[in-house]
Motif scaffolding. Structure first.
Motif, PDB file in Angstrom:
ATOM      1  N   LYS A  25      -6.975   1.003 -12.344  1.00  0.00           N
ATOM      2  CA  LYS A  25      -7.243  -0.306 -12.947  1.00  0.00           C
ATOM      3  C   LYS A  25      -8.282  -0.178 -14.059  1.00  0.00           C
ATOM      4  N   GLY A  26      -9.267   0.689 -13.870  1.00  0.00           N
ATOM      5  CA  GLY A  26     -10.270   0.923 -14.908  1.00  0.00           C
ATOM      6  C   GLY A  26      -9.676   1.561 -16.149  1.00  0.00           C
ATOM      7  N   ALA A  27      -8.564   2.271 -15.969  1.00  0.00           N
ATOM      8  CA  ALA A  27      -7.855   2.872 -17.101  1.00  0.00           C
ATOM      9  C   ALA A  27      -6.900   1.882 -17.760  1.00  0.00           C
ATOM     10  N   ASN A  28      -6.873   0.641 -17.237  1.00  0.00           N
ATOM     11  CA  ASN A  28      -5.971  -0.397 -17.736  1.00  0.00           C
ATOM     12  C   ASN A  28      -4.511   0.054 -17.628  1.00  0.00           C
ATOM     13  N   LEU A  29      -4.174   0.569 -16.437  1.00  0.00           N
ATOM     14  CA  LEU A  29      -2.818   1.039 -16.152  1.00  0.00           C
ATOM     15  C   LEU A  29      -2.284   0.287 -14.926  1.00  0.00           C
ATOM     16  N   PRO A  30      -1.906  -0.979 -15.104  1.00  0.00           N
ATOM     17  CA  PRO A  30      -1.498  -1.791 -13.947  1.00  0.00           C
ATOM     18  C   PRO A  30      -0.254  -1.275 -13.233  1.00  0.00           C
ATOM     19  N   ILE A  31       0.682  -0.686 -13.980  1.00  0.00           N
ATOM     20  CA  ILE A  31       1.894  -0.163 -13.341  1.00  0.00           C
ATOM     21  C   ILE A  31       1.545   1.055 -12.494  1.00  0.00           C
ATOM     22  N   VAL A  32       0.709   1.940 -13.041  1.00  0.00           N
ATOM     23  CA  VAL A  32       0.270   3.108 -12.276  1.00  0.00           C
ATOM     24  C   VAL A  32      -0.495   2.658 -11.034  1.00  0.00           C
ATOM     25  N   ALA A  33      -1.343   1.643 -11.182  1.00  0.00           N
ATOM     26  CA  ALA A  33      -2.116   1.146 -10.041  1.00  0.00           C
ATOM     27  C   ALA A  33      -1.190   0.634  -8.940  1.00  0.00           C
ATOM     28  N   ARG A  34      -0.157  -0.090  -9.331  1.00  0.00           N
ATOM     29  CA  ARG A  34       0.777  -0.625  -8.340  1.00  0.00           C
ATOM     30  C   ARG A  34       1.542   0.499  -7.641  1.00  0.00           C
ATOM     31  N   LEU A  35       2.002   1.480  -8.416  1.00  0.00           N
ATOM     32  CA  LEU A  35       2.717   2.610  -7.817  1.00  0.00           C
ATOM     33  C   LEU A  35       1.802   3.430  -6.918  1.00  0.00           C
ATOM     34  N   LEU A  36       0.551   3.579  -7.338  1.00  0.00           N
ATOM     35  CA  LEU A  36      -0.417   4.301  -6.509  1.00  0.00           C
ATOM     36  C   LEU A  36      -0.663   3.592  -5.193  1.00  0.00           C
ATOM     37  N   GLU A  37      -0.729   2.275  -5.255  1.00  0.00           N
ATOM     38  CA  GLU A  37      -0.921   1.500  -4.028  1.00  0.00           C
ATOM     39  C   GLU A  37       0.215   1.781  -3.050  1.00  0.00           C
ATOM     40  N   GLN A  38       1.435   1.883  -3.587  1.00  0.00           N
ATOM     41  CA  GLN A  38       2.589   2.184  -2.748  1.00  0.00           C
ATOM     42  C   GLN A  38       2.509   3.602  -2.189  1.00  0.00           C
ATOM     43  N   MET A  39       2.205   4.591  -3.055  1.00  0.00           N
ATOM     44  CA  MET A  39       2.140   5.980  -2.613  1.00  0.00           C
ATOM     45  C   MET A  39       1.015   6.200  -1.605  1.00  0.00           C
ATOM     46  N   ARG A  40      -0.121   5.576  -1.843  1.00  0.00           N
ATOM     47  CA  ARG A  40      -1.238   5.759  -0.935  1.00  0.00           C
ATOM     48  C   ARG A  40      -1.002   5.020   0.381  1.00  0.00           C
ATOM     49  N   GLY A  41      -0.193   3.956   0.331  1.00  0.00           N
ATOM     50  CA  GLY A  41       0.218   3.311   1.573  1.00  0.00           C
ATOM     51  C   GLY A  41       1.049   4.261   2.423  1.00  0.00           C
TER      52      GLY A  41
END
Length: 231
Positions: A148-164
């Motif tokens: 999110k600090g990198a202003n990458l909302p799509i990456v953040a959402r995908l990361l949330e899924q992968m880390r889940g």
């Protein structure tokens, strides 16, 4: 002119769907709904005191996210993961985290660095009080905060899924306090490098961190670390 009551009904429906999604997802990630659990719309709706429609929509979101799969009797069940699934998830997660760290070193604000430091302080408090559940929640938040600090909302959402997914794979594996302290030290090394805008060191710190904990995960499963051992 827009139908105001209809709009209000739609907003309420979406709110109920989001609440159902968060509650069911939390139950899965915390192990309250173990792998193989059949999730029935009517039962969940009754437990949550809402209609079946938002529950049905929440379950479909979780299926799309990959936390649920269709069972033998066409019922939605909490998904399990094979060794190949684990390897795929960990490698995708590594690629996403590298994108986030490389980008954030170029553009993260000092205010966002402060948010990362605050997360580290909260993790330290969790270590000191032996609160592993809170620590792991903050671990997930830490990595997503970088994206999110990198202003990458799509990456953040995908990361949330992968880390889940990764959190699901860790269920039932309690970590001794010294391991949590090691994670905190590794997180601190990553933040220090980000604050200095040292991309090479930040990526090296991230690689060491992910490699370390994915190796332990594979060892606990009696398997081998992922290819390139970093995921």
């Amino acid at each position: 002119m827009a139908d105001v009551p209809a709009i209000q009904t739609e907003v309420k429906r979406r709110s109920l769907t989001e609440k159902a999604y968060e509650r069911i997802r939390s139950g899965i990630l915390q192990g309250e709904l173990p792998v193989g659990t059949v999730l029935a719309e009517s039962t969940l709706a009754e437990q949550m005191g809402i209609s079946k429609t938002p529950v049905r929509q929440a379950l479909q979101l979780l299926r799309t996210e990959g936390l649920l799969e269709v069972g033998a009797r066409r019922q939605l069940v909490v998904r399990g993961f094979s060794a190949d699934h684990r390897n795929e998830i960990l490698r995708i997660r590594e690629a996403l985290e590298e994108i986030a760290v490389e980008t954030v070193c170029r553009q993260m604000s000092l205010e966002h660095v402060d948010l990362l430091r605050l997360t580290l302080l909260r993790q330290k408090r969790a270590v000191d009080t032996h609160d592993e559940e809170t620590f792991l929640e903050l671990d997930e938040a830490f990595h997503i905060l970088i994206a999110k600090g990198a202003n990458l909302p799509i990456v953040a959402r995908l990361l949330e899924q992968m880390r889940g997914f990764a959190r699901l794979m860790r269920l039932g594996r309690s970590q001794p306090p010294e391991h949590l302290q090691d994670i905190l030290a590794e997180h601190t090394r990553i933040v220090d490098a980000i604050e200095r805008r040292d991309t090479s060191e930040a990526l090296a710190a991230l690689h060491d961190h992910l490699h370390h904990w994915d190796y332990l995960l594979a060892a606990n499963d009696g398997g081998q670390p992922p290819a390139d051992a970093s995921a």
